[in-house]
Scaffold this active site. Structure first.
Site, PDB file in Angstrom:
ATOM      1  N   LYS A   1       0.854  -1.198   0.000  1.00  0.00           N
ATOM      2  CA  LYS A   1       0.000   0.000   0.000  1.00  0.00           C
ATOM      3  C   LYS A   1       0.885   1.241   0.000  1.00  0.00           C
ATOM      4  O   LYS A   1       1.466   1.620   1.005  1.00  0.00           O
ATOM      5  CB  LYS A   1      -0.924   0.034   1.219  1.00  0.00           C
ATOM      6  CG  LYS A   1      -2.042   1.033   1.013  1.00  0.00           C
ATOM      7  CD  LYS A   1      -2.266   2.002   2.087  1.00  0.00           C
ATOM      8  CE  LYS A   1      -1.655   3.216   2.463  1.00  0.00           C
ATOM      9  NZ  LYS A   1      -1.812   4.450   1.754  1.00  0.00           N
TER      10      LYS A   1
ATOM     11  N   GLU B   1       9.605   2.589  10.866  1.00  0.00           N
ATOM     12  CA  GLU B   1      10.646   3.573  10.549  1.00  0.00           C
ATOM     13  C   GLU B   1       9.955   4.919  10.563  1.00  0.00           C
ATOM     14  O   GLU B   1       9.194   5.222   9.654  1.00  0.00           O
ATOM     15  CB  GLU B   1      11.170   3.221   9.142  1.00  0.00           C
ATOM     16  CG  GLU B   1      12.544   3.686   8.868  1.00  0.00           C
ATOM     17  CD  GLU B   1      13.483   3.232   9.942  1.00  0.00           C
ATOM     18  OE1 GLU B   1      13.864   4.108  10.741  1.00  0.00           O
ATOM     19  OE2 GLU B   1      13.803   2.036  10.011  1.00  0.00           O
TER      20      GLU B   1
ATOM     21  N   GLU C   1       8.517  17.218  14.977  1.00  0.00           N
ATOM     22  CA  GLU C   1       8.894  17.076  13.567  1.00  0.00           C
ATOM     23  C   GLU C   1       7.991  17.959  12.697  1.00  0.00           C
ATOM     24  O   GLU C   1       6.770  17.842  12.746  1.00  0.00           O
ATOM     25  CB  GLU C   1       8.759  15.614  13.123  1.00  0.00           C
ATOM     26  CG  GLU C   1       9.295  15.407  11.716  1.00  0.00           C
ATOM     27  CD  GLU C   1       9.264  13.953  11.261  1.00  0.00           C
ATOM     28  OE1 GLU C   1       8.234  13.286  11.472  1.00  0.00           O
ATOM     29  OE2 GLU C   1      10.270  13.497  10.677  1.00  0.00           O
TER      30      GLU C   1
ATOM     31  N   VAL D   1       1.311   7.583  13.388  1.00  0.00           N
ATOM     32  CA  VAL D   1       0.705   6.436  12.697  1.00  0.00           C
ATOM     33  C   VAL D   1       1.401   5.138  13.128  1.00  0.00           C
ATOM     34  O   VAL D   1       0.751   4.110  13.340  1.00  0.00           O
ATOM     35  CB  VAL D   1       0.760   6.618  11.158  1.00  0.00           C
ATOM     36  CG1 VAL D   1       0.281   5.360  10.438  1.00  0.00           C
ATOM     37  CG2 VAL D   1      -0.082   7.820  10.730  1.00  0.00           C
ATOM     38  N   GLY D   2       2.719   5.204  13.299  1.00  0.00           N
ATOM     39  CA  GLY D   2       3.471   4.021  13.733  1.00  0.00           C
ATOM     40  C   GLY D   2       2.950   3.474  15.056  1.00  0.00           C
ATOM     41  O   GLY D   2       2.849   2.260  15.246  1.00  0.00           O
TER      42      GLY D   2
ATOM     43  N   GLY E   1       6.833   6.027   7.999  1.00  0.00           N
ATOM     44  CA  GLY E   1       5.896   7.148   8.057  1.00  0.00           C
ATOM     45  C   GLY E   1       6.010   7.845   9.395  1.00  0.00           C
ATOM     46  O   GLY E   1       7.058   7.779  10.050  1.00  0.00           O
ATOM     47  N   SER E   2       4.921   8.480   9.815  1.00  0.00           N
ATOM     48  CA  SER E   2       4.997   9.292  11.031  1.00  0.00           C
ATOM     49  C   SER E   2       4.965   8.432  12.291  1.00  0.00           C
ATOM     50  O   SER E   2       4.454   7.315  12.299  1.00  0.00           O
ATOM     51  CB  SER E   2       3.828  10.280  11.067  1.00  0.00           C
ATOM     52  OG  SER E   2       2.631   9.572  11.321  1.00  0.00           O
TER      53      SER E   2
END
Ligand code: UN1
Length: 497
Positions: free
Chosen positions: A175, A250, A385, A232-233, A228-229
């Site tokens: 995805k 990551e 970030e 979300v991780g 990703g962020s």
């Protein structure tokens, strides 16, 4: 008419079951529609996982060097099409051609490296405490891999995950970010052309909530590789807990470059410009904090502003452009909000801090390269970030304070220090809390044959790149072969001559 793209499931190009679509536009020129893509849902993920599960039964038995041959062919195709793909990537996500060429090259390097591993995939044999007994640990594939990737390295990052996953014998449900579905499609077309059998790689376009989370929750997906962020991780980590699948995350960074009083200032200047404004700061490895020793503080800032003033921002397809657009409106607004926060917190805005307008800028998401000085390490702009062309400059009195400030963040991906003092360089290597430390080089520029990843809230202990990624994409099977023809009990039977 805009081109219409499809999902790739079980070796066939298909629409989303719902028939829904979404549009993707060039961030440097909204009039330019990249294409119409399927807006998939859990029902499409279901088909993709079913196909991947079925294909796994035969793919896992293909000898690794044969699987690797296909990846080598895919890398060859990337070589042939490098320029064309780089141009399409710049059109799709904005970063300048120099960088998208590098992005494709990163995919090529990853491909050849992974293909080489097909004839290696080392594990080890060792001794046994009992006579006539053989012991070894071998590598086997894990199963169906869910691969969820960001838009900022739309070729490199998918290849970091998919190439080693395939060489190791896993099948894939992929995805990609909904800002870069075209580049993802190109990669899957290349894998198809290289000879990946049906069902081995499946591509499902769509949103994180509908598609990404359906992959993460799916009981038949054995592992998730996500970039990703951090926000979300964390959700992925929680959602994956129910099925106890293996997860490699990551995530974000708040990377700093330290410049000490003895540094080569010209070199450090080139480094920070590349690190902070490359990809318009939209990298997890971007330099977002610059930590300057007080002795060179004023001089370095003066040099920096001089150069930043001259940075040419525009459409990345123009070879003279040095910084491209921001990926989308939401990201541009987020960057601007952080600039407002920085001002409220009392940091001094030295240059930039606004959206660029007029001429070609009016049709894209362009933001001025921005520098805050007199930033306190605890300010939100120095802690969170931003993912944009915003650099925060912090003044320190000593090497020790510089390291302390650098480490004062929840993140720990990349880091850099400019000094000619070898003792300080080695202390920095030891004391900086980050997955990557550069000495006299910027925070960006990781090479594919070395481990890539971060500590603290940047990662969850895994590394991509190099051979380390194969630790994630393989399961270790420990094997004992007893050829003594009798029951031998470890820890109990003592060896007698
Ligand atoms: C990322 O920012 O998500 O070291 C990856 C670099 C690149 C990879 C960055 N090779 O900046």
């Amino acid at each position: 008419m805009a081109e219409v793209f499809k999902n790739y499931i079980n070796g066939k190009w298909v629409d989303a079951k719902s028939g829904k679509t979404f549009e993707n536009r060039n961030p440097a020129n909204w009039d330019d529609i990249i294409g119409i893509f399927p807006k998939s849902g859990p029902e499409d993920v279901e088909e993709a996982v079913k196909a991947a599960r079925k294909a796994y039964q035969s793919w896992r038995l293909v000898p690794p060097p044969k699987r690797a041959d296909i990846i080598k062919k895919a890398a060859d195709l990337l070589v042939q099409r490098k320029e064309e793909i780089a141009r399409e990537m710049t059109r799709e996500m904005g970063k300048i051609l120099l960088e998208t060429r590098g992005d494709v090259q990163e995919g090529i390097d990853t491909g050849y490296y992974a293909a080489g591993e097909g004839r290696r995939l080392f594990s080890y044999t060792t001794t046994s405490e009992l006579p006539n007994k053989f012991a070894m640990a071998i590598r086997l594939p894990v199963g169906v891999a869910g691969v969820i990737t960001p838009w900022n390295f739309p070729m490199a990052i998918p290849t970091w995950k998919i190439f080693p996953a395939l060489v190791a014998g896993n099948t894939v449900v992929f995805k990609p970010a909904s800002d870069t579905p075209k580049t993802a499609t190109t990669l899957v077309q290349i894998l198809e052309e290289a000879g990946v059998p049906e069902g081995v790689v499946n591509l499902v376009h769509g949103g994180g909530n509908e598609v990404g989370m359906a992959i993460v929750r799916h009981p038949d997906v054995d592992l998730i590789s996500f970039t990703g962020s951090t926000a979300v991780g964390k959700v992925i980590s929680r959602e994956a807990a129910d099925t106890l699948k293996r997860v490699s995350l990551e995530m974000g960074g708040k990377n700093a470059q330290i410049v000490l009083e003895d540094a080569n200032l010209e070199l450090a200047l080139d480094g920070v410009l590349w690190g902070a404004f490359g990809t318009a700061g939209q990298r997890c490895t971007a330099t977002s904090r610059l930590i300057l020793h007080e002795v060179i503080y004023d001089q370095f800032i003066e040099m920096l502003v001089e150069r930043v003033k001259k940075l040419k921002v525009g459409n990345g397809l123009d070879e003279s452009t040095e910084m491209g657009p921001i990926i989308n409106e939401a990201q541009l607004n987020k960057i601007h909000q952080y600039v407002e926060i920085g001002k409220q917190e009392g940091a001094k805005l030295l240059i930039g801090g606004y959206r660029l307008t007029g001429g070609e800028y009016d049709k894209g998401w362009f933001y001025a390269p921005t520098i805050f000085v007199d930033v306190h390490p605890k300010m939100r702009i120095a802690q969170e970030e931003i993912f944009g062309p915003v650099l925060c400059v912090i003044k320190v009195k000593s090497f020790e304070e510089a390291i302390e400030v650098l480490n004062d963040t929840v993140y720990g991906l990349s880091s850099s220090i400019y000094t000619r003092d070898v003792n300080k360089a080695f202390k920095a290597i030891r004391d900086i809390q980050a997955g990557i430390t550069y000495i006299n080089a910027p925070t960006i520029g990781a090479e594919t044959h070395l481990p890539f990843g971060g500590v603290k809230q940047t990662g969850n202990g895994h590394r991509e790149g190099g051979w380390t990624v194969f630790d994630f994409f393989t399961e270790i099977k420990t094997v004992y072969v007893d050829y003594s023809d009798k029951l031998q009990r470890a820890q109990i039977d003592t060896y007698k001559e």
